[in-house]
Write a protein that holds these residues in place. Structure first.
Motif, PDB file in Angstrom:
ATOM      1  N   ILE A 109       9.242  33.298  45.086  1.00  0.00           N
ATOM      2  CA  ILE A 109       8.370  34.458  44.898  1.00  0.00           C
ATOM      3  C   ILE A 109       7.504  34.675  46.136  1.00  0.00           C
ATOM      4  O   ILE A 109       7.358  35.803  46.623  1.00  0.00           O
ATOM      5  CB  ILE A 109       7.513  34.294  43.620  1.00  0.00           C
ATOM      6  N   ALA A 110       6.939  33.601  46.676  1.00  0.00           N
ATOM      7  CA  ALA A 110       6.098  33.708  47.881  1.00  0.00           C
ATOM      8  C   ALA A 110       6.909  34.238  49.064  1.00  0.00           C
ATOM      9  O   ALA A 110       6.420  35.084  49.828  1.00  0.00           O
ATOM     10  CB  ALA A 110       5.476  32.355  48.215  1.00  0.00           C
ATOM     11  N   LEU A 111       8.132  33.757  49.211  1.00  0.00           N
ATOM     12  CA  LEU A 111       8.997  34.240  50.290  1.00  0.00           C
ATOM     13  C   LEU A 111       9.228  35.747  50.148  1.00  0.00           C
ATOM     14  O   LEU A 111       9.108  36.504  51.112  1.00  0.00           O
ATOM     15  CB  LEU A 111      10.332  33.499  50.284  1.00  0.00           C
ATOM     16  N   LEU A 112       9.558  36.183  48.935  1.00  0.00           N
ATOM     17  CA  LEU A 112       9.808  37.601  48.706  1.00  0.00           C
ATOM     18  C   LEU A 112       8.562  38.442  48.971  1.00  0.00           C
ATOM     19  O   LEU A 112       8.643  39.505  49.596  1.00  0.00           O
ATOM     20  CB  LEU A 112      10.310  37.826  47.283  1.00  0.00           C
ATOM     21  N   GLU A 113       7.423  37.981  48.488  1.00  0.00           N
ATOM     22  CA  GLU A 113       6.186  38.722  48.717  1.00  0.00           C
ATOM     23  C   GLU A 113       5.866  38.811  50.209  1.00  0.00           C
ATOM     24  O   GLU A 113       5.472  39.869  50.701  1.00  0.00           O
ATOM     25  CB  GLU A 113       5.027  38.080  47.955  1.00  0.00           C
ATOM     26  N   ASP A 114       6.058  37.709  50.926  1.00  0.00           N
ATOM     27  CA  ASP A 114       5.792  37.696  52.368  1.00  0.00           C
ATOM     28  C   ASP A 114       6.716  38.629  53.132  1.00  0.00           C
ATOM     29  O   ASP A 114       6.332  39.199  54.153  1.00  0.00           O
ATOM     30  CB  ASP A 114       5.934  36.276  52.937  1.00  0.00           C
ATOM     31  N   MET A 116       8.192  41.427  51.950  1.00  0.00           N
ATOM     32  CA  MET A 116       8.289  42.775  51.395  1.00  0.00           C
ATOM     33  C   MET A 116       8.221  43.880  52.444  1.00  0.00           C
ATOM     34  O   MET A 116       8.931  44.882  52.318  1.00  0.00           O
ATOM     35  CB  MET A 116       7.248  42.995  50.299  1.00  0.00           C
ATOM     36  N   PRO A 117       7.428  43.754  53.513  1.00  0.00           N
ATOM     37  CA  PRO A 117       7.499  44.805  54.537  1.00  0.00           C
ATOM     38  C   PRO A 117       8.922  44.969  55.101  1.00  0.00           C
ATOM     39  O   PRO A 117       9.381  46.094  55.309  1.00  0.00           O
ATOM     40  CB  PRO A 117       6.523  44.322  55.614  1.00  0.00           C
ATOM     41  N   ASP A 118       9.620  43.853  55.295  1.00  0.00           N
ATOM     42  CA  ASP A 118      11.004  43.916  55.778  1.00  0.00           C
ATOM     43  C   ASP A 118      11.916  44.550  54.733  1.00  0.00           C
ATOM     44  O   ASP A 118      12.810  45.337  55.067  1.00  0.00           O
ATOM     45  CB  ASP A 118      11.520  42.517  56.123  1.00  0.00           C
ATOM     46  N   VAL A 119      11.713  44.202  53.471  1.00  0.00           N
ATOM     47  CA  VAL A 119      12.520  44.768  52.390  1.00  0.00           C
ATOM     48  C   VAL A 119      12.304  46.276  52.297  1.00  0.00           C
ATOM     49  O   VAL A 119      13.271  47.051  52.206  1.00  0.00           O
ATOM     50  CB  VAL A 119      12.194  44.087  51.037  1.00  0.00           C
ATOM     51  N   LEU A 120      11.054  46.704  52.328  1.00  0.00           N
ATOM     52  CA  LEU A 120      10.756  48.127  52.232  1.00  0.00           C
ATOM     53  C   LEU A 120      11.335  48.900  53.413  1.00  0.00           C
ATOM     54  O   LEU A 120      11.854  50.010  53.255  1.00  0.00           O
ATOM     55  CB  LEU A 120       9.254  48.348  52.109  1.00  0.00           C
ATOM     56  N   SER A 121      11.276  48.301  54.585  1.00  0.00           N
ATOM     57  CA  SER A 121      11.878  48.924  55.769  1.00  0.00           C
ATOM     58  C   SER A 121      13.389  49.035  55.617  1.00  0.00           C
ATOM     59  O   SER A 121      13.985  50.068  55.933  1.00  0.00           O
ATOM     60  CB  SER A 121      11.513  48.113  57.018  1.00  0.00           C
ATOM     61  N   ALA A 122      14.017  47.966  55.135  1.00  0.00           N
ATOM     62  CA  ALA A 122      15.469  47.979  54.930  1.00  0.00           C
ATOM     63  C   ALA A 122      15.855  49.038  53.898  1.00  0.00           C
ATOM     64  O   ALA A 122      16.851  49.755  54.075  1.00  0.00           O
ATOM     65  CB  ALA A 122      15.955  46.596  54.496  1.00  0.00           C
ATOM     66  N   ARG A 123      15.084  49.172  52.847  1.00  0.00           N
ATOM     67  CA  ARG A 123      15.355  50.189  51.832  1.00  0.00           C
ATOM     68  C   ARG A 123      15.265  51.595  52.425  1.00  0.00           C
ATOM     69  O   ARG A 123      16.098  52.454  52.149  1.00  0.00           O
ATOM     70  CB  ARG A 123      14.374  50.065  50.662  1.00  0.00           C
ATOM     71  N   GLN A 124      14.225  51.802  53.209  1.00  0.00           N
ATOM     72  CA  GLN A 124      14.029  53.117  53.825  1.00  0.00           C
ATOM     73  C   GLN A 124      15.199  53.445  54.753  1.00  0.00           C
ATOM     74  O   GLN A 124      15.722  54.564  54.723  1.00  0.00           O
ATOM     75  CB  GLN A 124      12.709  53.136  54.589  1.00  0.00           C
ATOM     76  N   THR A 125      15.639  52.482  55.554  1.00  0.00           N
ATOM     77  CA  THR A 125      16.775  52.690  56.444  1.00  0.00           C
ATOM     78  C   THR A 125      18.028  52.965  55.657  1.00  0.00           C
ATOM     79  O   THR A 125      18.796  53.885  55.961  1.00  0.00           O
ATOM     80  CB  THR A 125      16.970  51.439  57.344  1.00  0.00           C
ATOM     81  N   TYR A 126      18.262  52.210  54.613  1.00  0.00           N
ATOM     82  CA  TYR A 126      19.440  52.393  53.775  1.00  0.00           C
ATOM     83  C   TYR A 126      19.430  53.771  53.115  1.00  0.00           C
ATOM     84  O   TYR A 126      20.422  54.492  53.136  1.00  0.00           O
ATOM     85  CB  TYR A 126      19.502  51.293  52.708  1.00  0.00           C
ATOM     86  N   ASP A 127      18.286  54.120  52.517  1.00  0.00           N
ATOM     87  CA  ASP A 127      18.182  55.407  51.822  1.00  0.00           C
ATOM     88  C   ASP A 127      18.404  56.571  52.774  1.00  0.00           C
ATOM     89  O   ASP A 127      19.047  57.564  52.417  1.00  0.00           O
ATOM     90  CB  ASP A 127      16.829  55.525  51.117  1.00  0.00           C
TER      91      ASP A 127
END
Length: 133
Positions: A109-114, A116-127
């Protein structure tokens, strides 16, 4: 030999979560499912009553929390301490195995929370790349 038994060492069954019928697969589902990981994380912090746990795990229904606790108790991760009082007093805590599992879940959970900026960026690029889709 059972279909989930990949090999035997020292007379003990070796479990393989990738095998369809291996019983470890259902435990993995209980631990990593939407509510199981959150319940384990919440109980790692402290012993809680049902209502306290429901407030801590925001969004879980009473039915899903009860099912999750039952599954985790059955798997040996959670202890249900029911005291014969009026009204009944029930607390939930972790077994040593549950605490060990919860520690690892909280690390994930801590890894995912840390990240999240990368995840959100990846989602935006994918979308953006699949907007015409």
């Amino acid at each position: 030999m059972k279909s989930w038994n990949k090999r035997q060492e020292d007379g003990e069954d070796a479990f393989n979560v990738f095998a369809r019928d291996c019983p470890s697969r259902s435990t993995l589902e209980h631990v990593t499912g939407r509510w199981g990981s959150l319940v384990l994380g919440a109980l790692r912090e402290e012993t809680l009553r049902f209502s306290q746990l429901r407030r801590r795990v925001d969004g879980v229904s009473e039915k899903m929390l009860a099912q999750t606790l039952h599954a985790l108790e059955r798997d040996g991760l959670v202890i249900r301490d029911a005291r014969p009082t009026n009204p009944p007093y029930v607390e939930y805590s972790l077994t040593p195995f549950g605490a060990q599992t919860a520690t690892r879940v909280l690390e994930l959970i801590a890894l995912l929370e840390d990240r999240m900026p990368d995840v959100l960026s990846a989602r935006q690029t994918y979308d953006a790349a699949h907007a015409d889709g």
